[in-house]
Design an enzyme around this catalytic site. Sequence first.
Site, PDB file in Angstrom:
ATOM      1  N   TYR A 264      43.653  48.428  34.193  1.00 17.94           N
ATOM      2  CA  TYR A 264      44.095  47.535  35.269  1.00 17.94           C
ATOM      3  C   TYR A 264      45.082  46.513  34.720  1.00 17.94           C
ATOM      4  O   TYR A 264      46.148  46.278  35.310  1.00 17.94           O
ATOM      5  CB  TYR A 264      42.879  46.834  35.871  1.00 17.94           C
ATOM      6  CG  TYR A 264      43.194  45.791  36.919  1.00 17.94           C
ATOM      7  CD1 TYR A 264      43.384  46.153  38.245  1.00 17.94           C
ATOM      8  CD2 TYR A 264      43.254  44.435  36.585  1.00 17.94           C
ATOM      9  CE1 TYR A 264      43.650  45.194  39.216  1.00 17.94           C
ATOM     10  CE2 TYR A 264      43.522  43.470  37.554  1.00 17.94           C
ATOM     11  CZ  TYR A 264      43.726  43.862  38.866  1.00 17.94           C
ATOM     12  OH  TYR A 264      43.992  42.908  39.824  1.00 17.94           O
TER      13      TYR A 264
ATOM     14  N   SER B 212      48.687  40.150  38.526  1.00 18.35           N
ATOM     15  CA  SER B 212      47.423  39.464  38.242  1.00 18.35           C
ATOM     16  C   SER B 212      47.588  38.604  37.003  1.00 18.35           C
ATOM     17  O   SER B 212      48.405  38.919  36.130  1.00 18.35           O
ATOM     18  CB  SER B 212      46.313  40.493  38.008  1.00 18.35           C
ATOM     19  OG  SER B 212      45.146  39.890  37.486  1.00 18.35           O
TER      20      SER B 212
END
Length: 241
Positions: A149, A135
């Site tokens: 995350y 990401s």
Amino acid sequence: MVCLVTGSAKNLGKEIILEFAKNNYDVVINYLTSELEARELKEYIEKTYNVKALAIKCDITKENEVENMIKKIITELGSIDVLVNNAAIELNSEINTKNIDSFHQVLDVNLVGSFLVSKYAKKVMKKGHIINITSNNAINKNDPNTLEYDASKAGIISLTHNLAKELSPTINVNAIAPGWVLTDSIKKLDNELNGEFIKSESQNILKERFANSQEIASLVYYLTTNDYINDTVITIDGGSR
């Protein structure tokens, strides 16, 4: 040719599965809780494309389940040529409400799960591609509310580089780092916020919009068509303001 995509019953994983199916790959749909979606996707693929599709329930944080999943794929389809480590969870909350259990949960699914599936898949892959979905949160879009995350996705970048060195020259290992993607989950969140979420976040993107899932999926597929792209992380986020 066989492609395994983890967490692929819906959202981005589903789009990646469809991209490989339409390019004549037999596909493996991995799921944990989305059994109905996985079965429907399997039926759709087999009716629409001239390929085989398996739907396998597997908790990728459990080593014995991962090992059994890989064995079943080899028994049913004969090989694994492409692995896409896509499965991930995100827990969005203020840092003072986070705890060790939630931190471990995110790391286990996003990072440890990617490691375990790669570990067992590489044992049966003579050649091919491993593509890890990280990401832009791991690179240039950190958010304290998703720190576990972000940490897990940064770990996936490190995992990518190490696997590339370990598996060269026969297996290429790359990662892509998407920004916001217009998945069904994002659309649902935007509806809950009266259409303000996508509008607000798009102001931080040079393209002034979210990616659609197919734009991400087509990049994943492209990486399997170019044998000289290896040990690379590609950001696909429309440009950050």
